[in-house]
Design a protein around this motif. Structure first.
Motif, mmCIF file in Angstrom:
data_model
loop_
_atom_site.group_PDB
_atom_site.id
_atom_site.type_symbol
_atom_site.label_atom_id
_atom_site.label_comp_id
_atom_site.label_asym_id
_atom_site.label_seq_id
_atom_site.Cartn_x
_atom_site.Cartn_y
_atom_site.Cartn_z
ATOM 1 N N GLN A 78 -4.013 -10.632 5.681
ATOM 2 C CA GLN A 78 -4.607 -10.821 4.365
ATOM 3 C C GLN A 78 -4.942 -9.511 3.669
ATOM 4 O O GLN A 78 -5.453 -9.532 2.549
ATOM 5 N N LEU A 79 -4.681 -8.379 4.307
ATOM 6 C CA LEU A 79 -4.978 -7.081 3.707
ATOM 7 C C LEU A 79 -3.706 -6.458 3.156
ATOM 8 O O LEU A 79 -2.672 -6.447 3.840
ATOM 9 N N PRO A 80 -3.721 -5.918 1.950
ATOM 10 C CA PRO A 80 -2.543 -5.226 1.423
ATOM 11 C C PRO A 80 -2.143 -4.068 2.335
ATOM 12 O O PRO A 80 -2.967 -3.240 2.704
ATOM 13 N N GLY A 81 -0.897 -4.027 2.720
ATOM 14 C CA GLY A 81 -0.426 -3.000 3.630
ATOM 15 C C GLY A 81 -0.572 -3.364 5.077
ATOM 16 O O GLY A 81 -0.108 -2.627 5.957
ATOM 17 N N GLY A 82 -1.232 -4.471 5.388
ATOM 18 C CA GLY A 82 -1.337 -4.922 6.775
ATOM 19 C C GLY A 82 -2.398 -4.231 7.588
ATOM 20 O O GLY A 82 -2.252 -4.112 8.812
ATOM 21 N N GLY A 83 -3.470 -3.757 6.978
ATOM 22 C CA GLY A 83 -4.540 -3.114 7.740
ATOM 23 C C GLY A 83 -5.560 -2.463 6.824
ATOM 24 O O GLY A 83 -5.505 -2.599 5.590
ATOM 25 N N TRP A 84 -6.500 -1.733 7.452
ATOM 26 C CA TRP A 84 -7.513 -1.015 6.675
ATOM 27 C C TRP A 84 -6.843 0.103 5.882
ATOM 28 O O TRP A 84 -6.081 0.884 6.426
ATOM 29 N N PRO A 85 -7.137 0.212 4.606
ATOM 30 C CA PRO A 85 -6.444 1.212 3.788
ATOM 31 C C PRO A 85 -7.032 2.607 3.956
ATOM 32 O O PRO A 85 -8.192 2.781 4.330
ATOM 33 N N THR A 86 -6.226 3.600 3.690
ATOM 34 C CA THR A 86 -6.660 4.984 3.540
ATOM 35 C C THR A 86 -6.529 5.363 2.066
ATOM 36 O O THR A 86 -5.948 4.632 1.268
ATOM 37 N N ARG A 87 -7.124 6.507 1.719
ATOM 38 C CA ARG A 87 -7.110 7.003 0.332
ATOM 39 C C ARG A 87 -7.774 6.018 -0.652
ATOM 40 O O ARG A 87 -7.431 6.004 -1.842
ATOM 41 N N MET A 88 -8.684 5.231 -0.156
ATOM 42 C CA MET A 88 -9.465 4.333 -1.009
ATOM 43 C C MET A 88 -10.653 3.821 -0.218
ATOM 44 O O MET A 88 -10.721 3.987 1.004
ATOM 45 N N LEU A 89 -11.596 3.225 -0.924
ATOM 46 C CA LEU A 89 -12.808 2.725 -0.297
ATOM 47 C C LEU A 89 -12.617 1.294 0.170
ATOM 48 O O LEU A 89 -11.939 0.494 -0.479
ATOM 49 N N SER A 90 -13.252 0.981 1.289
ATOM 50 C CA SER A 90 -13.392 -0.396 1.762
ATOM 51 C C SER A 90 -14.889 -0.693 1.784
ATOM 52 O O SER A 90 -15.639 -0.071 2.543
ATOM 53 N N GLU A 91 -15.304 -1.617 0.954
ATOM 54 C CA GLU A 91 -16.726 -1.932 0.813
ATOM 55 C C GLU A 91 -17.025 -3.220 1.568
ATOM 56 O O GLU A 91 -16.408 -4.265 1.315
ATOM 57 N N SER A 114 0.842 -1.189 0.000
ATOM 58 C CA SER A 114 0.000 0.000 0.000
ATOM 59 C C SER A 114 0.874 1.235 0.000
ATOM 60 O O SER A 114 1.798 1.356 0.812
ATOM 61 N N ALA A 115 0.584 2.137 -0.940
ATOM 62 C CA ALA A 115 1.344 3.374 -1.012
ATOM 63 C C ALA A 115 0.903 4.380 0.034
ATOM 64 O O ALA A 115 1.610 5.340 0.304
ATOM 65 N N SER A 116 -0.270 4.181 0.628
ATOM 66 C CA SER A 116 -0.786 5.081 1.656
ATOM 67 C C SER A 116 -0.782 4.369 2.999
ATOM 68 O O SER A 116 -0.738 3.136 3.061
ATOM 69 N N PRO A 117 -0.819 5.115 4.104
ATOM 70 C CA PRO A 117 -0.820 4.475 5.423
ATOM 71 C C PRO A 117 -2.029 3.577 5.622
ATOM 72 O O PRO A 117 -3.116 3.845 5.113
ATOM 73 N N CYS A 118 -1.823 2.511 6.366
ATOM 74 C CA CYS A 118 -2.898 1.583 6.709
ATOM 75 C C CYS A 118 -3.085 1.554 8.216
ATOM 76 O O CYS A 118 -2.178 1.885 8.984
ATOM 77 N N ILE A 119 -4.271 1.161 8.629
ATOM 78 C CA ILE A 119 -4.640 1.151 10.036
ATOM 79 C C ILE A 119 -4.863 -0.286 10.459
ATOM 80 O O ILE A 119 -5.654 -1.009 9.840
ATOM 81 N N ALA A 120 -4.175 -0.710 11.496
ATOM 82 C CA ALA A 120 -4.333 -2.075 11.984
ATOM 83 C C ALA A 120 -5.777 -2.316 12.395
ATOM 84 O O ALA A 120 -6.399 -1.501 13.073
ATOM 85 N N SER A 121 -6.320 -3.450 11.973
ATOM 86 C CA SER A 121 -7.730 -3.749 12.237
ATOM 87 C C SER A 121 -7.979 -4.238 13.646
ATOM 88 O O SER A 121 -9.124 -4.234 14.108
ATOM 89 N N GLY A 122 -6.936 -4.674 14.335
ATOM 90 C CA GLY A 122 -7.111 -5.278 15.649
ATOM 91 C C GLY A 122 -7.247 -6.786 15.588
ATOM 92 O O GLY A 122 -7.325 -7.444 16.618
#
Length: 285
Positions: free
Chosen positions: A45-58, A30-38
Motif C-alpha cells: 500500500q506504500l508508493p514504491g513498495g516501502g518507506w520512502p527516502t527524500r521525504m517525510l513520513s508522518e 517513487s523516484a527515490s529508493p524505498c526501504i521495505a518495512s518488513g
C-alpha cells in the motif's frame, strides 16, 4: 482532457507511455529508493513498495512511545546492517582492521529513554544510537532540520508534538536532499491539520499483538480500510504458550430463554405494586 482523447493524438502517445506519469487512480511510484518495512501488507500500500527516502513520513499516535519500534524496528535493523561498510581484503602484511563504522540512528526528543535490549533484538547496536534531548520545542525542530541536512544518519526519528504546518513544510524541503528516511511522530489531534509530509499514517495497538494502521495521505487513491499487521517479536513468541498466540475469542454470555408459558404472563400494574405496602399497613391498624 480524457485519457482516450489524449491517446488518440500521436503526439501524446509517448507521454502516456512514460513511466514517470502518475494517474491519481493508481498507486504512485517513487523516484527515490524505498526501504521495505518488513510487513508485506504495508509495502503493498506504500508508493514504491516501502518507506520512502527524500521525504517525510508522518506517524500519528494517541500516545507516543507505544508502537513506534514495533512498526519501524524490522526496517531500521536491516537498513543499518546493509549500510555497514564491508571489510577490506587482507593484505600481505597483516594489519588490525578498524571496527566497521555504521551510520547512526538519530533520535530527536524521544518520549522515553531508548530500551537498548529491545533495539539490539532488531539488530541495532548501542554504538549506532545517537540520542538528542533538546530543552524545548524550538531546539527539537532545529536539531531535526540539521540532522536531515547533514545527510549522515542511517535514519532520523523525531518526536515533534508542537510542530506547526509551516515548520513541517520546512522539514519536508530539507528532506528532499536527504538519502535517509525521516520519520516524524506527532499526536493524533493534528490529523485535521494540513501537512507537507507526502505520507501520513495513524498508528495504534490492535488485538492479538497486532498493529493497526490507517493511511491518511499517500501518493495514490484513498485507502479507507485499516491495515492489521502481525507485530509479535520473535523473542516474545518463543516465551508465550501456544494458547497465548492464538487469536482471542469473545465468548458471549449465555442468557437462559424465557419459558413459553411465562412469556405472556400478565404483570401487575405499577400502581398496584406500589399500593401493596399501603394496603398491608392499613390492615394492621
Amino acid at each position: 482532457m480524457p485519457t482516450a482523447v489524449l491517446a488518440a493524438d500521436p503526439s501524446h502517445a509517448a507521454l502516456l507511455a512514460d513511466a514517470r506519469l502518475w494517474r491519481a487512480t493508481s498507486l504512485g511510484a517513487s523516484a527515490s529508493p524505498c526501504i521495505a518495512s518488513g510487513f508485506g501488507a504495508l509495502d503493498a500500500q506504500l508508493p514504491g513498495g516501502g518507506w520512502p527516502t527524500r521525504m517525510l513520513s508522518e506517524i500519528l499516535q494517541a500516545q507516543a512511545g507505544l508502537c513506534e519500534w514495533r512498526l519501524l524496528g524490522p526496517a531500521l535493523g536491516r537498513l543499518l546492517q546493509q549500510q555497514a561498510p564491508q571489510p577490506q581484503p587482507m593484505r600481505r602484511k597483516p594489519v588490525t582492521p578498524a571496527p566497521a563504522a555504521r551510520p547512526p540512528l538519530l533520535l530527536v526528543n524521544p518520549p522515553q529513554q531508548p530500551h537498548l535490549p529491545g533495539l539490539r533484538a532488531h539488530g541495532i547496536t548501542p554504538q549506532q544510537l545517537v540520542w538528542v534531548a533538546p530543552a524545548n520545542a524550538l531546539q527539537a525542530l532545529w536539531a531535526t532540520e540539521q540532522a536531515i541536512k547533514a545527510n549522515a544518519a542511517g535514519a532520523v526519528l523525531a518526536w515533534l508534538p508542537e510542530a506547526r504546518p509551516a515548520q513541517i513544510r520546512r522539514l519536508q524541503a530539507a528532506a528532499l536532499g536527504s538519502a535517509a528516511p525521516v520519520f516524524l511522530f506527532r499526536p493524533l489531534a493534528v490529523q485535521t491539520q494540513s501537512s507537507a509530509a507526502p505520507l501520513r499514517l495513524i498508528l495504534s495497538p490492535g488485538a492479538d499483538w497486532q498493529l493497526q494502521l490507517h493511511i491518511l495521505k499517500r501518493r495514490g487513491p484513498a485507502h479507507a480500510q485499516a491495515l492489521r499487521l502481525e507485530a509479535l517479536p520473535a523473542e516474545l513468541a518463543a516465551l508465550l504458550a501456544p494458547r497465548q498466540l492464538r487469536p482471542a475469542t469473545v465468548i458471549a454470555p449465555s442468557i437462559p430463554a424465557v419459558p413459553k408459558e411465562l412469556s405472556h404472563e400478565p404483570k401487575p400494574a405499577p400502581s398496584a405494586v406500589l399500593a401493596r405496602p399501603a394496603a398491608r399497613a392499613a390492615s394492621l391498624q
